[in-house]
Design an enzyme around this catalytic site. Structure first.
Site, PDB file in Angstrom:
ATOM      1  N   ARG A 146       0.494  -1.563   0.075  1.00 16.77           N
ATOM      2  CA  ARG A 146      -0.351  -0.373   0.117  1.00 16.77           C
ATOM      3  C   ARG A 146       1.058   1.420  -0.106  1.00 16.77           C
ATOM      4  NH1 ARG A 146      -5.166   1.207  -1.096  1.00 16.77           N
ATOM      5  NH2 ARG A 146      -6.057   3.046   0.475  1.00 16.77           N
ATOM      6  N   THR A 203      -3.930  -0.586  -7.354  1.00 16.68           N
ATOM      7  CA  THR A 203      -5.291   0.339  -6.931  1.00 16.68           C
ATOM      8  C   THR A 203      -4.371   1.816  -7.463  1.00 16.68           C
ATOM      9  OG1 THR A 203      -7.385   1.738  -6.736  1.00 16.68           O
ATOM     10  CG2 THR A 203      -6.144   0.900  -5.269  1.00 16.68           C
ATOM     11  N   SER A 250      -7.560   0.839   3.598  1.00 12.22           N
ATOM     12  CA  SER A 250      -7.677   0.619   2.123  1.00 12.22           C
ATOM     13  C   SER A 250      -8.901  -0.680   2.574  1.00 12.22           C
ATOM     14  CB  SER A 250      -7.056  -0.272   1.279  1.00 12.22           C
ATOM     15  OG  SER A 250      -7.233  -0.859   0.461  1.00 12.22           O
ATOM     16  N   SER A 251     -10.126  -0.160   1.116  1.00  9.12           N
ATOM     17  CA  SER A 251     -11.174  -1.389   1.175  1.00  9.12           C
ATOM     18  C   SER A 251     -10.855  -2.509   0.285  1.00  9.12           C
ATOM     19  CB  SER A 251     -12.198  -1.169   0.974  1.00  9.12           C
ATOM     20  OG  SER A 251     -12.871   0.088   1.569  1.00  9.12           O
ATOM     21  N   GLY A 281     -13.859  -1.531  -7.010  1.00 10.52           N
ATOM     22  CA  GLY A 281     -14.885  -0.570  -6.398  1.00 10.52           C
ATOM     23  C   GLY A 281     -14.918  -0.437  -5.108  1.00 10.52           C
ATOM     24  N   GLY A 282     -13.894   0.763  -4.739  1.00  6.41           N
ATOM     25  CA  GLY A 282     -14.052   0.687  -3.129  1.00  6.41           C
ATOM     26  C   GLY A 282     -14.123   0.214  -2.525  1.00  6.41           C
ATOM     27  N   ASP A 284      -7.099   8.224   0.393  1.00 11.32           N
ATOM     28  CA  ASP A 284      -8.242   7.015   1.805  1.00 11.32           C
ATOM     29  C   ASP A 284      -8.295   7.442   2.479  1.00 11.32           C
ATOM     30  OD1 ASP A 284      -9.819   5.527  -0.627  1.00 11.32           O
ATOM     31  OD2 ASP A 284      -8.373   4.601  -0.776  1.00 11.32           O
ATOM     32  N   THR A 329      -9.638   0.997  -9.214  1.00 12.21           N
ATOM     33  CA  THR A 329      -8.814  -0.359  -8.071  1.00 12.21           C
ATOM     34  C   THR A 329      -8.682  -1.661  -9.809  1.00 12.21           C
ATOM     35  OG1 THR A 329      -9.141   0.495  -6.664  1.00 12.21           O
ATOM     36  CG2 THR A 329      -8.648  -1.975  -6.690  1.00 12.21           C
TER      37      THR A 329
END
Ligand code: GLY
Length: 572
Positions: free
Chosen positions: A101, A399, A452-453, A473-474, A423, A381
């Site tokens: 990340r 992403t 993050s998701s 998709g967030g 984010d 993403t």
């Protein structure tokens, strides 16, 4: 009449037809293969990974090749300038994850996006140089390959170099992405126009060959020098030159000191299966295991797939998990007290389950966080899944945050930078009106990773992977992945049916459920609303890319979501 054929027109037309054949979707029938499989959002990314598998590479090798190839062929989300997560489950039962990340630059501060009135200045958390996090992708792929790869690094970068240097046919989907990028209100930098438009000002037509010489040169530096080809030398200089010119924060030292981390996966069990997901700073693994634990107490098959009662129970479980996500989850290095073990425990699920009323929606209690208005999140993403001949599996989601990220292309380097700083929770102590939460675990700090998701997930049975799944998709990523898992385990769908089935999303706040427009009947909707739920429609939710493995028959099944235009399962 003139019967002479214009050669270049003929070649373009041929490529156009050829690309259409390649992008045929698997629909509700999964693609079977005996030896290995890659499923991604671009057929050339899947092809690059499959070719590496066929040359004797393992799942990590194929994942590296696919990720680099998508950085060329899927610029809206595939990337060098972003970040992501990799979940691994070996045929020998070993599991691990790589966290690459992005990080906040060392000069970042908690209030860096705010003006003197405490308001977000010029959308600076989502747009422009301040929105860029220190990229993690190249370091993450390098680290995973150093530790677990089999084929030489240079062989894994070569397919991407070929695609960038020799070009590949543009597609309808890509033209659509590029149109939207150019129309977006965020500024489009000169380097971006040069990299993504023909002659810097025209769209590439579907089927037309698109070459990216600057990106090919960057990839060659990465091929030669590994991670240093990105974080040091010419590429790093081009990034920092841009940052200095545009008042960005990322320095030479930020780049050189970036390190991914290898972490233990989140582990849960569900109805006889093991579930492995990404730990924080992703909220995906924790939320999915928490929801599965609660759902384990219900006979979902008996409720019936997507019946009103089933959707009601799912919604209540989503509500609970997303409230916990907002309250507790952030970068673990900055939140040592995060109650992860408690949230994923069966005991916690046993406490939540009885609070769910069988026929009545609860209200999302936002009192302690103020109120939140919903903002549609970026879907850009991308996820891909890999299985090799030995049965090793990789689930990888990465992403740039928005489609084309910050829309900043590093001039002379040919790749886009992320806008992942968006984010973070931008206003300390205040829940924003833009759908972001203002709670402490996810406030900006130097070198911190933003929440993050992304939910790359591997489901295993008897120590062997049986389902490799994830989606863009967030925040909807978490619920898309959950529903595919339930469709396979509870509703006994094959992986393609499980991916194609209509989905819903609820994220605690705002207290509204989104339904995909097609596929849930008006009668079901009315019964669901009678229980007190509010709904809205969205065209589609996510683009899941999955693989299931039938160990008894020795068959690997791949399925690319038909919500993705260029996605493809490629096996051998
Ligand atoms: N940028 C999307 C996510 O990390 O969840």
């Amino acid at each position: 009449m003139n019967y002479r054929i214009n050669t270049s027109f003929f070649l373009t037309a041929l490529m156009f037809v050829f690309s259409f054949q390649l992008i045929a979707q698997s629909g509700r029938t999964p693609i079977p293969a005996k030896n290995g499989m890659v499923v991604s959002s671009h057929y050339l990314g899947s092809q690059a990974g499959k070719d590496i598998l066929a040359k004797g590479g393992n799942a990590i090798d194929a994942a590296v090749a696919t990720a680099f190839a998508l950085a060329v062929t899927l610029p809206s989300a595939g990337n060098l300038g972003g970040g992501g997560f990799l979940v691994y489950h070996g045929a020998d039962g070993e599991q691990t994850t790589f966290n690459f990340r992005e990080k906040a630059p060392k000069a970042a501060t908690q209030t860096m996006f705010l003006d003197d009135n405490g308001k977000i200045k010029d959308n600076s958390n989502h747009s422009g140089p301040l929105s860029v996090g220190v990229p993690g992708t190249v370091a993450g792929l390098w680290d995973a390959h150093q530790k677990m790869g089999k084929l030489p690094w240079k062989d894994l970068v070569q397919p991407a170099i070929d695609l960038a240097e020799k070009g590949f046919p543009s597609s309808w989907a890509m033209q659509g992405f590029q149109k939207r990028m150019m129309k977006a209100k965020e500024s489009v930098y000169d380097g971006t126009k040069k990299a993504f438009l023909k002659n810097g000002n025209q769209l590439y037509q579907p089927g037309e060959l698109w070459k990216q010489p600057d990106l090919a040169a960057t990839l060659k530096r990465i091929q030669k020098d590994g991670r240093d080809g990105f974080y040091k030398g010419k590429t790093a200089k081009l990034i920092t030159k841009f940052m200095q010119k545009h008042n960005g924060l990322i320095t030479k030292d930020d780049l050189a000191s970036y390190q991914p981390t290898e972490q233990k996966p989140i582990h849960g069990t569900y109805k006889g299966y093991d579930v492995y997901g990404m730990p924080p700073p992703s909220s995906g693994g924790v939320a999915i295991v928490e929801m599965l634990n609660i759902l384990e107490g219900f006979n979902l098959q008996k409720l019936g797939h997507n019946s009103a009662l089933y959707l009601h129970i799912l919604t209540e479980v989503m509500r609970a998990a997303f409230a916990d996500r907002a309250e507790h989850i952030g970068d673990p290095l900055f939140n040592p007290e995060m109650p992860v073990e408690a949230l994923i425990s069966k005991e916690y699920a046993d406490k939540i389950r009885p609070t769910i009323d069988w026929f009545k929606a609860t209200e999302s209690d936002s009192a302690k966080f103020n109120s939140v208005r919903f903002k549609e999140e970026s879907e850009e993403t991308t996820h891909f899944s890999v299985v090799d001949k030995a049965g090793n599996a990789v689930s990888l989601t990465y992403t740039l945050e928005y489609s084309y990220g910050s829309r900043i292309t590093v001039e002379g380097a040919g790749f886009l930078l992320n806008n992942e700083m968006g984010d973070f929770n931008p206003i300390p102590g205040v829940t924003t009106t833009r759908g972001l939460i203002g709670t402490p675990p996810n406030l900006v700090a130097p070198e911190k990773r933003m929440l993050s998701s992304m939910s790359p997930t591997i489901v295993a049975k008897d120590g062997k992977p049986v389902l490799i799944i994830g989606s863009p998709g967030g925040r909807t990523i978490i619920n898309t992945t959950l529903q595919v898992i339930l469709n396979v385990i509870d509703h006994e769908m094959n992986v393609a049916q499980a991916i194609e089935a209509p989905r819903i999303h609820h994220q605690w706040l705002p207290d509204i459920t989104s339904f995909e427009k097609l596929g849930i009947s008006p009668d079901t909707k009315r019964m669901y609303e009678m229980m007190g739920h509010k709904i809205r429609y969205r065209s589609t939710q996510g683009r899941a890319m999955g693989i299931s493995i039938d160990h008894k028959e020795g068959v690997i099944y791949g399925a690319a979501d038909s919500r993705s235009f260029d996605g493809r399962a490629v096996g051998y």
